[in-house]
Design a protein around this motif. Structure first.
Motif, PDB file in Angstrom:
ATOM      1  N   GLN A   2       2.676  -2.976   4.956  1.00  0.00           N
ATOM      2  CA  GLN A   2       2.484  -3.173   3.512  1.00  0.00           C
ATOM      3  C   GLN A   2       0.984  -3.235   3.241  1.00  0.00           C
ATOM      4  O   GLN A   2       0.246  -3.915   3.955  1.00  0.00           O
ATOM      5  CB  GLN A   2       3.128  -4.490   3.054  1.00  0.00           C
ATOM      6  CG  GLN A   2       4.650  -4.473   3.110  1.00  0.00           C
ATOM      7  CD  GLN A   2       5.178  -4.689   4.516  1.00  0.00           C
ATOM      8  OE1 GLN A   2       4.662  -5.535   5.244  1.00  0.00           O
ATOM      9  NE2 GLN A   2       6.158  -3.898   4.906  1.00  0.00           N
ATOM     10  N   GLN A   4      -2.169  -3.917   0.480  1.00  0.00           N
ATOM     11  CA  GLN A   4      -2.528  -4.641  -0.740  1.00  0.00           C
ATOM     12  C   GLN A   4      -3.958  -4.289  -1.104  1.00  0.00           C
ATOM     13  O   GLN A   4      -4.887  -4.657  -0.379  1.00  0.00           O
ATOM     14  CB  GLN A   4      -2.396  -6.147  -0.511  1.00  0.00           C
ATOM     15  CG  GLN A   4      -2.787  -7.004  -1.702  1.00  0.00           C
ATOM     16  CD  GLN A   4      -1.741  -6.979  -2.793  1.00  0.00           C
ATOM     17  OE1 GLN A   4      -0.542  -6.935  -2.523  1.00  0.00           O
ATOM     18  NE2 GLN A   4      -2.187  -6.994  -4.032  1.00  0.00           N
ATOM     19  N   SER A   6      -7.198  -4.634  -3.601  1.00  0.00           N
ATOM     20  CA  SER A   6      -7.762  -5.632  -4.500  1.00  0.00           C
ATOM     21  C   SER A   6      -9.234  -5.351  -4.725  1.00  0.00           C
ATOM     22  O   SER A   6      -9.831  -4.514  -4.042  1.00  0.00           O
ATOM     23  CB  SER A   6      -7.569  -7.032  -3.917  1.00  0.00           C
ATOM     24  OG  SER A   6      -8.264  -7.154  -2.694  1.00  0.00           O
ATOM     25  N   CYS A  21      -8.571  -3.148   1.076  1.00  0.00           N
ATOM     26  CA  CYS A  21      -7.197  -2.756   1.355  1.00  0.00           C
ATOM     27  C   CYS A  21      -6.761  -3.538   2.589  1.00  0.00           C
ATOM     28  O   CYS A  21      -7.210  -3.248   3.695  1.00  0.00           O
ATOM     29  CB  CYS A  21      -7.112  -1.259   1.607  1.00  0.00           C
ATOM     30  SG  CYS A  21      -5.451  -0.660   2.020  1.00  0.00           S
ATOM     31  N   TYR A  95      -6.010   3.536  -5.316  1.00  0.00           N
ATOM     32  CA  TYR A  95      -4.937   3.260  -4.370  1.00  0.00           C
ATOM     33  C   TYR A  95      -5.454   3.448  -2.941  1.00  0.00           C
ATOM     34  O   TYR A  95      -6.190   4.403  -2.674  1.00  0.00           O
ATOM     35  CB  TYR A  95      -3.776   4.221  -4.581  1.00  0.00           C
ATOM     36  CG  TYR A  95      -3.122   4.151  -5.927  1.00  0.00           C
ATOM     37  CD1 TYR A  95      -3.579   4.922  -6.991  1.00  0.00           C
ATOM     38  CD2 TYR A  95      -2.023   3.315  -6.149  1.00  0.00           C
ATOM     39  CE1 TYR A  95      -2.975   4.871  -8.240  1.00  0.00           C
ATOM     40  CE2 TYR A  95      -1.404   3.260  -7.387  1.00  0.00           C
ATOM     41  CZ  TYR A  95      -1.891   4.037  -8.424  1.00  0.00           C
ATOM     42  OH  TYR A  95      -1.275   3.984  -9.660  1.00  0.00           O
ATOM     43  N   TYR A 111       2.040   5.320   3.850  1.00  0.00           N
ATOM     44  CA  TYR A 111       2.120   4.026   3.175  1.00  0.00           C
ATOM     45  C   TYR A 111       1.078   3.952   2.075  1.00  0.00           C
ATOM     46  O   TYR A 111      -0.060   4.382   2.257  1.00  0.00           O
ATOM     47  CB  TYR A 111       1.905   2.890   4.184  1.00  0.00           C
ATOM     48  CG  TYR A 111       2.848   2.938   5.354  1.00  0.00           C
ATOM     49  CD1 TYR A 111       2.421   3.398   6.596  1.00  0.00           C
ATOM     50  CD2 TYR A 111       4.168   2.521   5.218  1.00  0.00           C
ATOM     51  CE1 TYR A 111       3.288   3.446   7.673  1.00  0.00           C
ATOM     52  CE2 TYR A 111       5.040   2.565   6.292  1.00  0.00           C
ATOM     53  CZ  TYR A 111       4.597   3.031   7.502  1.00  0.00           C
ATOM     54  OH  TYR A 111       5.466   3.073   8.574  1.00  0.00           O
ATOM     55  N   TRP A 112       1.482   3.354   0.949  1.00  0.00           N
ATOM     56  CA  TRP A 112       0.597   3.247  -0.204  1.00  0.00           C
ATOM     57  C   TRP A 112       0.586   1.815  -0.720  1.00  0.00           C
ATOM     58  O   TRP A 112       1.631   1.149  -0.749  1.00  0.00           O
ATOM     59  CB  TRP A 112       1.079   4.175  -1.327  1.00  0.00           C
ATOM     60  CG  TRP A 112       0.855   5.617  -1.017  1.00  0.00           C
ATOM     61  CD1 TRP A 112       1.630   6.430  -0.242  1.00  0.00           C
ATOM     62  CD2 TRP A 112      -0.250   6.422  -1.455  1.00  0.00           C
ATOM     63  NE1 TRP A 112       1.085   7.676  -0.168  1.00  0.00           N
ATOM     64  CE2 TRP A 112      -0.061   7.715  -0.903  1.00  0.00           C
ATOM     65  CE3 TRP A 112      -1.354   6.166  -2.253  1.00  0.00           C
ATOM     66  CZ2 TRP A 112      -0.963   8.756  -1.136  1.00  0.00           C
ATOM     67  CZ3 TRP A 112      -2.246   7.207  -2.478  1.00  0.00           C
ATOM     68  CH2 TRP A 112      -2.054   8.484  -1.928  1.00  0.00           C
ATOM     69  N   GLY A 113      -0.597   1.383  -1.154  1.00  0.00           N
ATOM     70  CA  GLY A 113      -0.712   0.100  -1.818  1.00  0.00           C
ATOM     71  C   GLY A 113      -0.370   0.251  -3.295  1.00  0.00           C
ATOM     72  O   GLY A 113      -0.111   1.346  -3.794  1.00  0.00           O
ATOM     73  N   GLN A 114      -0.412  -0.853  -4.019  1.00  0.00           N
ATOM     74  CA  GLN A 114       0.034  -0.856  -5.407  1.00  0.00           C
ATOM     75  C   GLN A 114      -1.042  -0.425  -6.398  1.00  0.00           C
ATOM     76  O   GLN A 114      -0.729  -0.156  -7.547  1.00  0.00           O
ATOM     77  CB  GLN A 114       0.537  -2.256  -5.799  1.00  0.00           C
ATOM     78  CG  GLN A 114      -0.524  -3.219  -6.290  1.00  0.00           C
ATOM     79  CD  GLN A 114      -1.487  -3.651  -5.184  1.00  0.00           C
ATOM     80  OE1 GLN A 114      -1.337  -3.325  -4.008  1.00  0.00           O
ATOM     81  NE2 GLN A 114      -2.498  -4.397  -5.574  1.00  0.00           N
ATOM     82  N   GLY A 115      -2.272  -0.343  -5.964  1.00  0.00           N
ATOM     83  CA  GLY A 115      -3.347   0.078  -6.845  1.00  0.00           C
ATOM     84  C   GLY A 115      -4.091  -1.076  -7.474  1.00  0.00           C
ATOM     85  O   GLY A 115      -3.530  -2.147  -7.730  1.00  0.00           O
ATOM     86  N   THR A 116      -5.371  -0.856  -7.720  1.00  0.00           N
ATOM     87  CA  THR A 116      -6.208  -1.834  -8.393  1.00  0.00           C
ATOM     88  C   THR A 116      -7.046  -1.091  -9.433  1.00  0.00           C
ATOM     89  O   THR A 116      -7.586  -0.021  -9.154  1.00  0.00           O
ATOM     90  CB  THR A 116      -7.079  -2.611  -7.393  1.00  0.00           C
ATOM     91  OG1 THR A 116      -7.809  -3.630  -8.070  1.00  0.00           O
ATOM     92  CG2 THR A 116      -8.049  -1.708  -6.632  1.00  0.00           C
TER      93      THR A 116
END
Length: 122
Positions: A2, A4, A6, A21, A95, A111-116
């Motif tokens: 996962q 994240q 930020s 990340c 991302y 895999y990808w994070g949710q973006g900031t």
């Protein structure tokens, strides 16, 4: 794994931000990691990528000389994107993504994070 992302925020043109990340579930050092960005109404585009050991990096022409991607494969298990001399056209959701190779193509990342969100005011 996962991811994240930020570190986004509002900054004036010419300013700096550092995106992070962070990974959980599996060590990020087993993957190449890239940063992509998507501005409103536009397609997602490549910004920067780094190999698993950090020895190989690639930048989009639009960010070359202003952005620096790096990684901490030790305790922090994090990839960073230092963004300097920011411009209004850098405004986008950023991302992070992890995959087997440090490529510029989004479809090669697993895999990808949710973006900031990064907003650069003029």
């Amino acid at each position: 794994v996962q991811l994240q992302a930020s570190g986004g925020g509002l900054v004036q043109a010419g300013g700096s931000l550092r995106l992070s990340c962070a990974a959980s579930g599996r060590t990020l050092s087993t993957y190449a990691t890239g940063w992509f960005r998507q501005a409103p109404g536009k397609e997602r585009q490549f910004a920067a990528t780094i190999s698993r050991n950090g020895g190989y990096t690639v930048y989009a022409d639009s960010v070359k000389g202003r952005f620096t991607i790096s990684r901490d494969n030790n305790a922090n298990n994090t990839v960073y994107l230092q963004m300097n001399s920011l411009k209004p056209e850098d405004t986008a959701v950023y991302y992070c993504a992890a995959g087997s190779g440090a490529t510029t193509t989004p479809s090669t990342y697993i895999y990808w994070g949710q973006g900031t969100l990064v907003t650069v005011s003029s």
